[in-house]
Design a protein around this motif. Structure first.
Motif, PDB file in Angstrom:
ATOM      1  N   SER A 253       0.892  -1.140  -0.076  1.00  0.00           N
ATOM      2  CA  SER A 253      -0.190  -0.147  -0.027  1.00  0.00           C
ATOM      3  C   SER A 253       1.059   1.352  -0.127  1.00  0.00           C
ATOM      4  CB  SER A 253      -0.942  -0.048   1.281  1.00  0.00           C
ATOM      5  OG  SER A 253      -1.576   1.225   1.279  1.00  0.00           O
ATOM      6  N   SER A 254       0.361   2.241  -0.403  1.00  0.00           N
ATOM      7  CA  SER A 254       0.831   3.760  -0.645  1.00  0.00           C
ATOM      8  C   SER A 254       0.501   4.291   0.667  1.00  0.00           C
ATOM      9  CB  SER A 254       0.636   4.468  -1.652  1.00  0.00           C
ATOM     10  OG  SER A 254      -0.726   4.747  -1.960  1.00  0.00           O
ATOM     11  N   GLY A 296       6.597   2.777   7.560  1.00  0.00           N
ATOM     12  CA  GLY A 296       5.547   2.675   8.375  1.00  0.00           C
ATOM     13  C   GLY A 296       5.072   1.163   8.799  1.00  0.00           C
ATOM     14  N   ARG A 297       5.468   0.273   7.905  1.00  0.00           N
ATOM     15  CA  ARG A 297       5.012  -1.153   8.010  1.00  0.00           C
ATOM     16  C   ARG A 297       6.075  -1.601   8.887  1.00  0.00           C
ATOM     17  NH1 ARG A 297       3.720  -0.189   2.317  1.00  0.00           N
ATOM     18  NH2 ARG A 297       5.663  -1.263   1.718  1.00  0.00           N
ATOM     19  N   GLY A 331      18.312   4.816  11.275  1.00  0.00           N
ATOM     20  CA  GLY A 331      18.966   3.517  10.477  1.00  0.00           C
ATOM     21  C   GLY A 331      17.627   2.736   9.566  1.00  0.00           C
ATOM     22  N   LEU A 332      16.547   3.333   9.426  1.00  0.00           N
ATOM     23  CA  LEU A 332      15.627   2.662   8.723  1.00  0.00           C
ATOM     24  C   LEU A 332      15.697   2.921   7.013  1.00  0.00           C
ATOM     25  CD1 LEU A 332      12.444   3.830  10.985  1.00  0.00           C
ATOM     26  CD2 LEU A 332      13.668   1.685  11.092  1.00  0.00           C
ATOM     27  N   VAL A 333      16.516   3.974   6.779  1.00  0.00           N
ATOM     28  CA  VAL A 333      16.544   4.045   5.458  1.00  0.00           C
ATOM     29  C   VAL A 333      17.918   4.265   5.150  1.00  0.00           C
ATOM     30  CG1 VAL A 333      16.027   5.797   3.361  1.00  0.00           C
ATOM     31  CG2 VAL A 333      14.088   5.301   5.161  1.00  0.00           C
ATOM     32  N   HIS A 334      18.532   3.773   4.011  1.00  0.00           N
ATOM     33  CA  HIS A 334      19.919   4.152   3.625  1.00  0.00           C
ATOM     34  C   HIS A 334      19.785   4.986   2.102  1.00  0.00           C
ATOM     35  CE1 HIS A 334      24.014   3.258   2.122  1.00  0.00           C
ATOM     36  NE2 HIS A 334      23.524   3.550   0.952  1.00  0.00           N
ATOM     37  N   LYS A 358      22.567  -6.455   2.348  1.00  0.00           N
ATOM     38  CA  LYS A 358      23.236  -6.122   3.925  1.00  0.00           C
ATOM     39  C   LYS A 358      21.949  -5.441   4.914  1.00  0.00           C
ATOM     40  CE  LYS A 358      28.141  -5.283   2.942  1.00  0.00           C
ATOM     41  NZ  LYS A 358      29.254  -4.584   2.987  1.00  0.00           N
ATOM     42  N   SER A 359      21.200  -4.825   4.200  1.00  0.00           N
ATOM     43  CA  SER A 359      20.175  -4.099   5.011  1.00  0.00           C
ATOM     44  C   SER A 359      18.883  -4.787   4.819  1.00  0.00           C
ATOM     45  CB  SER A 359      20.129  -2.469   4.585  1.00  0.00           C
ATOM     46  OG  SER A 359      19.530  -2.750   3.400  1.00  0.00           O
ATOM     47  N   GLY A 360      18.463  -5.585   3.849  1.00  0.00           N
ATOM     48  CA  GLY A 360      17.287  -6.039   3.799  1.00  0.00           C
ATOM     49  C   GLY A 360      16.406  -5.144   3.206  1.00  0.00           C
ATOM     50  N   ALA A 361      16.689  -4.216   2.399  1.00  0.00           N
ATOM     51  CA  ALA A 361      15.555  -3.064   2.290  1.00  0.00           C
ATOM     52  C   ALA A 361      14.690  -3.746   1.217  1.00  0.00           C
ATOM     53  CB  ALA A 361      16.248  -1.825   1.403  1.00  0.00           C
ATOM     54  N   LYS A 362      13.456  -3.401   1.389  1.00  0.00           N
ATOM     55  CA  LYS A 362      12.342  -3.765   0.778  1.00  0.00           C
ATOM     56  C   LYS A 362      11.658  -2.882  -0.183  1.00  0.00           C
ATOM     57  CE  LYS A 362      12.509  -8.067   1.876  1.00  0.00           C
ATOM     58  NZ  LYS A 362      13.135  -9.121   1.090  1.00  0.00           N
TER      59      LYS A 362
END
Length: 503
Positions: A253-254, A296-297, A331-334, A358-362
């Protein structure tokens, strides 16, 4: 039944190069490392010997064109120390050959010099008994040999000698004497070719490819690399098919109900979205809206920004209710500011992959393809790079958002590069004029993974973020920028509050 025993590998010590070589150089064989002066041959050779020394192997650097002091100074500039298990042997012409009164008249001096040089090389090897050898460079031997036949025989003699001793050898060739001479290519076990390219603007670009490797599969094609303090770093060409993972294909979702409706309920995880429109329509704002929703998720995210200064981006998004700087600090956003003039496409793909691994960014944002294209003016290669990068990200379950700025503001607009067929979803943003005002409209023109609305909705960028109106049923020709009134204007959003000119 005979079972083949895998050949032992001599690791090069060069980050990324052993991956391309499937583990390193086959031990006990002779390899050619070629490239123009400044391409990085000596640096690779030093890393090769230092890696051997780290593993307890003796190394010998035979230099015919560079003095020992110059070699040690070059190593020191990279923080490398040549000592312990590594010996440098500097081949110099015999003193008698430098004395005009003692030069032979019945024999060519080149004959004497070549024979003397070979004897000195063999003597140094017998004294040191190394496992790894670097011979720098073949150009000097080619000049001494004078003919192609004598040169080939000399290389064969060196190859057979080193093979009997079981040494792994790197022959360096600076391609200064005869670029078209491929004599060594047919003799050696493998060939590594280095290239240095100079773009019209920005720093030089370096790349390498494995031209030959007997009895061994390797990663073909060109691979970008850089020379940094500490040595070479190679960025192996990304092959998406090698990176498959399993993940749940859920709707993403947006956090804006109207936008989700336009997208048919949201975006599927592991898909790519292209946001297309002229400057100022809010492409970055749309993409960072999805990033904020991901945070937020409870997910991680990354953004690679080519066009906008990060301080300005932080301030602009904060004014829209998205505190990106706080997300980065937590540390939530690179987030990276990417300089297209200083970064090769291979290095960029490596950075994105490294960040996701490394960060598992989705959620990953690339803003914009216009800036990425500046790093690679060749459009065909850009498409191939983007295809592999998007396929890789999709297979990690990552949602990727790309932005492209089209040329012009209204009417028939063109994109600098067409990547619409690569993306799973395409969101089109447009300016249009109605009731004496410049307005913005959004439509979804493609979605591979399911249903989407075929309507065109007006939207505004306000202090609270993105707000959307209903479908523009009273107009036609909105996408052309100059709509025609067909019924009434009740579908237009009210102008109770102003909007900004965000991009």
């Amino acid at each position: 039944m005979n079972t083949a025993i895998p050949a032992a590998k001599a690791r090069t010590g060069v980050s990324g190069l052993d991956t391309i070589l499937a583990g390193g150089l086959s031990a006990g064989h002779v390899f050619l490392l070629e490239g123009n002066p400044g391409a990085g041959k000596t640096t690779i050779a030093l890393q090769f010997l230092i890696e051997g020394a780290r593993l307890g192997e003796r190394g010998l650097y035979i230099t015919l064109s560079e003095t020992e002091s110059e070699l040690r100074a070059g190593a020191a500039s990279h923080g490398m120390v040549i000592d312990g298990n590594i010996e440098v042997f500097e081949v110099v012409p015999p003193e008698s050959l430098l004395d005009a009164d003692q030069q032979q008249s019945l024999l060519y001096s080149s004959d004497l010099e070549l024979g003397e040089t070979t004897r000195e090389i063999f003597a140094a090897f017998e004294r040191v008994k190394p496992s790894r050898v670097v011979l720098d460079s073949l150009s000097e031997i080619r000049l001494l040999a004078q003919s192609s036949l004598r040169y080939r025989r000399q290389i064969l003699a060196l190859k057979h000698y080193f093979a009997r001793q079981g040494a792994t050898v790197l022959l360096l060739d600076d391609l200064t004497s005869d670029v078209l001479d491929k004599t060594v290519h047919s003799v050696v076990h493998g060939v590594i070719h280095l290239e240095e390219l100079t773009p019209g603007y920005g720093s030089e670009r370096r790349r390498l490819r494995i031209m030959k490797y007997r009895g061994q599969a390797f990663r073909g094609g060109y691979h970008d690399f850089t020379i940094q303090t500490g040595g070479l770093v190679v960025f192996p060409r990304l092959v998406a098919s090698e990176h498959r993972t399993s993940y749940s294909r859920d709707n993403v979702s947006s956090d804006i109900a109207e936008l989700d409706l336009l997208l048919g309920g949201g975006l599927e995880s592991g898909s790519s979205t292209l946001i297309l429109g002229p400057a100022g329509t809010g492409k970055s704002t749309f993409s960072f809206q999805f990033l904020a929703a991901a945070i937020g998720r409870g997910e991680k995210a990354a953004a690679f920004v080519f066009d906008e200064e990060l301080g300005l981006l932080f301030g602009r998004l904060k004014a829209l209710g998205m505190d990106l700087e706080a997300m980065v600090d937590a540390g939530l956003v690179h987030i990276e500011q990417v300089d297209a003039a200083e970064l090769s496409p291979g290095e960029f793909a490596h950075r994105v992959r490294d960040c996701v691994d490394k960060s598992g960014a989705k959620t990953v944002i690339i803003d914009s393809i216009n800036g990425y294209q500046a790093a690679m003016p060749d459009e065909n290669s850009l498409i191939l790079h983007m295809h592999e990068l998007l396929q890789y990200l999709n297979r990690q379950g990552t949602n990727t958002f790309l932005t492209v700025a089209q040329h012009g503001l209204v009417g028939d607009m063109k994109a600098p590069v067409d990547v619409t067929y690569l993306a799973d979803t395409v969101i089109l943003l447009r300016y249009f004029e109605a009731a004496g005002r410049v307005r913005r409209a959004v439509s979804v023109i493609k979605k591979r993974t399911g249903f989407h609305e075929d309507t065109i909705r007006e939207y505004r960028i306000e202090a609270s973020g993105l707000t959307f109106g209903g479908p523009l049923i009273g107009f036609q020709g909105v996408l052309r920028g100059v709509p025609e009134f067909v019924s009434d204007t009740t579908s237009l959003m009210s102008r109770d509050s102003g909007d900004g000119g965000n991009s």
